[in-house]
Each structure stands twice: as C-alpha cells, then as structure tokens.
Scaffold this active site. Structure first.
Site, PDB file in Angstrom:
ATOM      1  N   HIS A 172       0.847  -1.194   0.000  1.00  0.00           N
ATOM      2  CA  HIS A 172       0.000   0.000   0.000  1.00  0.00           C
ATOM      3  C   HIS A 172       0.885   1.248   0.000  1.00  0.00           C
ATOM      4  O   HIS A 172       2.034   1.195   0.442  1.00  0.00           O
ATOM      5  CB  HIS A 172      -0.891   0.012   1.250  1.00  0.00           C
ATOM      6  CG  HIS A 172      -2.074  -0.904   1.166  1.00  0.00           C
ATOM      7  ND1 HIS A 172      -3.082  -0.892   2.083  1.00  0.00           N
ATOM      8  CD2 HIS A 172      -2.402  -1.856   0.239  1.00  0.00           C
ATOM      9  CE1 HIS A 172      -3.996  -1.801   1.741  1.00  0.00           C
ATOM     10  NE2 HIS A 172      -3.600  -2.403   0.648  1.00  0.00           N
ATOM     11  N   GLU A 185       1.088   4.159   1.757  1.00  0.00           N
ATOM     12  CA  GLU A 185       1.719   4.666   2.973  1.00  0.00           C
ATOM     13  C   GLU A 185       2.670   3.644   3.583  1.00  0.00           C
ATOM     14  O   GLU A 185       3.674   4.002   4.221  1.00  0.00           O
ATOM     15  CB  GLU A 185       0.684   5.149   3.994  1.00  0.00           C
ATOM     16  CG  GLU A 185      -0.296   4.111   4.495  1.00  0.00           C
ATOM     17  CD  GLU A 185      -1.538   3.996   3.635  1.00  0.00           C
ATOM     18  OE1 GLU A 185      -1.384   3.686   2.438  1.00  0.00           O
ATOM     19  OE2 GLU A 185      -2.654   4.156   4.159  1.00  0.00           O
ATOM     20  N   CYS A 222      -5.910   1.824   6.165  1.00  0.00           N
ATOM     21  CA  CYS A 222      -6.517   0.525   6.491  1.00  0.00           C
ATOM     22  C   CYS A 222      -5.889   0.007   7.788  1.00  0.00           C
ATOM     23  O   CYS A 222      -4.928   0.602   8.285  1.00  0.00           O
ATOM     24  CB  CYS A 222      -6.262  -0.452   5.340  1.00  0.00           C
ATOM     25  SG  CYS A 222      -4.587  -1.130   5.324  1.00  0.00           S
ATOM     26  N   CYS A 277      -2.023  -0.403   7.532  1.00  0.00           N
ATOM     27  CA  CYS A 277      -1.252   0.842   7.428  1.00  0.00           C
ATOM     28  C   CYS A 277      -1.390   1.698   8.690  1.00  0.00           C
ATOM     29  O   CYS A 277      -0.419   2.321   9.129  1.00  0.00           O
ATOM     30  CB  CYS A 277      -1.669   1.604   6.179  1.00  0.00           C
ATOM     31  SG  CYS A 277      -1.200   0.699   4.676  1.00  0.00           S
TER      32      CYS A 277
END
Lengths: 157, 157
Positions: free
Chosen positions: A56, A58, A86, A89
C-alpha cells in the site's frame, strides 16, 4: 482559484503519487512522508503489480522513510495519504511512531481513523498519532471514484 | 512427555524462528506460513537489526509467502505466530486474506485478536480470519519473559 494552505499543498503531492498508481492500473492511493518539513519518502499503491499484500502507498512510504532515516522510529515525521489508512497501514503508523497523519478521503470499507474504527480510541497500543482527515477530500475521493468507474466501463457493466 | 497435536507441532516451528530472533538480541517472536499443509514461509522479528518498523515476524513471513505464491492473496494458507498479532500484522493478515491464524501468547500491549481489541468484531473490513490463540501459550510467553528478564539484568536493574 482558491489558494492552497500548507496541508493541501502536501496533499497535492500525495495525489500526484496516487496518479502514478492509476497510470499502472492500481487503485489510486498515494502518500508522502516529511521529516522536519522535508519530503523524505513517497509511495503509491502497487499491490497488484508487485503481488505483495503489504504494498500500500503509505506502507511503502514508511519503509522508505525508515531506510532513509536508518531508524524504525519515524519521530518528527508527518504522513500525508490520499485515503484513510486501512488496519495494516494504521498499524504501521503506530509501529513507526509517526506523530502526525493527514489523510484525504474517508474509507468506510476499512478506514481505521474514524470510519470503521478509530485506533486512537483503543486502549493498550504503544503510540497514538494525531490525525486529521478530509484534506482535499473531494479530490482524493474523486480519483478513486473515477478509477472504479473506468474499471466498470472496461468490464462492460 | 506429552505428545504434541498438529497445531502444537507447527507452533514449535514458529518458536524455533522466535529463538533466531533472541539470538540476535531481538524480541523473540517467530512465525511460519503453510500453504496446503506445506511450510512456504518463515519469519522472525528483525525490527532493530533492520531498523524497519514493519519487520515483525509474521509480516516478514507474509511478504515471503506472497513472493512464493506470486500472489497477494494468501488463500489456503495458515499462519502460526508465537505472539498475538499487533494492529499492523493483524491488518496484514486481513489484507492478505489468510483464512486461518494460530497464535501462542496473548499480548495485552497491542494484541488485536482479543486482547486490546478484536478485529473480527469490527464491521467493514473485507476479510475476517478464523483465529485460535493460546497454542503452547506458556512456552511462547516464557520466551518473551526470559528475554526481557535478561535485558533488565544486563542493564543492572
């Protein structure tokens, strides 16, 4: 044209990262990390391209920032990300001790700083970041909306 | 000597990984991932060694398993980890869609499958694993206890 404030200026840079994701047909989410006011890491979603569940935006930026600072502690850092983090993260933010997080669109399907749950309200974690959501919210959400719309179109739905 | 059941047998292998962590002076947590009954990935905590905030045992194993299966979807996989997953790792389990998770010791300082929070009770996530905690619980907890005890001793506390 409306003049952008500091946060919006940085969110624009995260949006620029998100656009790199949509260019390679990935869900457009982008992130940047600043250390003492300077950009030290950028990332955009590459989950399909890399076939790595952790890729992802980040998350990639956090790993890059650790490498850059040669430290797992990202103190004095600020994270800008176009979508509400999420669980993975938001958890990586906690693990890396990032003190300040700014996100764009809220995510009812997984967002962990207010939408599905708010990690800042769970007792027992070893770090709680300051979080501000909704920065350039419409622009960040529109990116995702347009992406999924074009996907449906391609599928002939 | 008590005969080990299937789950305890695999947890023993995760403990073997955890011991590799304590050998390099890292908090002893270890993990393994099985795919259709075969071990495809192992991992142990390397946070300090790598200075990477995401280098937790199960997180490393998840990334290895994705690489091995060339897929971000770890369906038909089982994860064994000596400690209850933190928010980041519990999130990575959700993101990688691992259906079955077995952990050893409970973690009141961050555990996300029952101790601080239970991710399976949060609405809106796109995956909910089956989780069983407490497998070889005492042995897994003892590893951590001994590690921190020796750290305090070295500090002269």
């Amino acid at each position: 044209m409306k003049k952008l404030n500091e946060h919006e200026k940085y969110m624009k840079l995260a949006i620029k990262e998100a656009l790199k994701a949509s260019e390679i047909d990935e869900v457009p989410v982008g992130a940047i990390i600043l250390f003492e006011g300077k950009i030290i890491a950028r990332g955009y979603n590459k989950r399909n391209k890399s076939q790595n569940a952790t890729a992802h935006a980040e998350h990639i930026a956090i790993e890059k920032a650790c490498k850059k600072l040669k430290s797992w502690r990202l103190e004095n850092c600020e994270l800008y990300v176009t979508l509400e983090p999420c669980p993975m993260c938001a958890g990586a933010i906690i693990q890396s001790r990032i003190p300040k997080v700014y996100f764009g669109a809220f995510d009812p399907k997984g967002g962990c700083f207010g939408s599905c749950v708010d990690f800042r309200e769970i007792k027992g974690f070893n770090h709680y970041p300051n979080v501000q959501g909704g920065i350039l919210q419409e622009e960040c959400a529109m990116l995702l909306k347009e992406f999924f719309k074009s996907k449906r179109k391609n599928k002939g739905e």
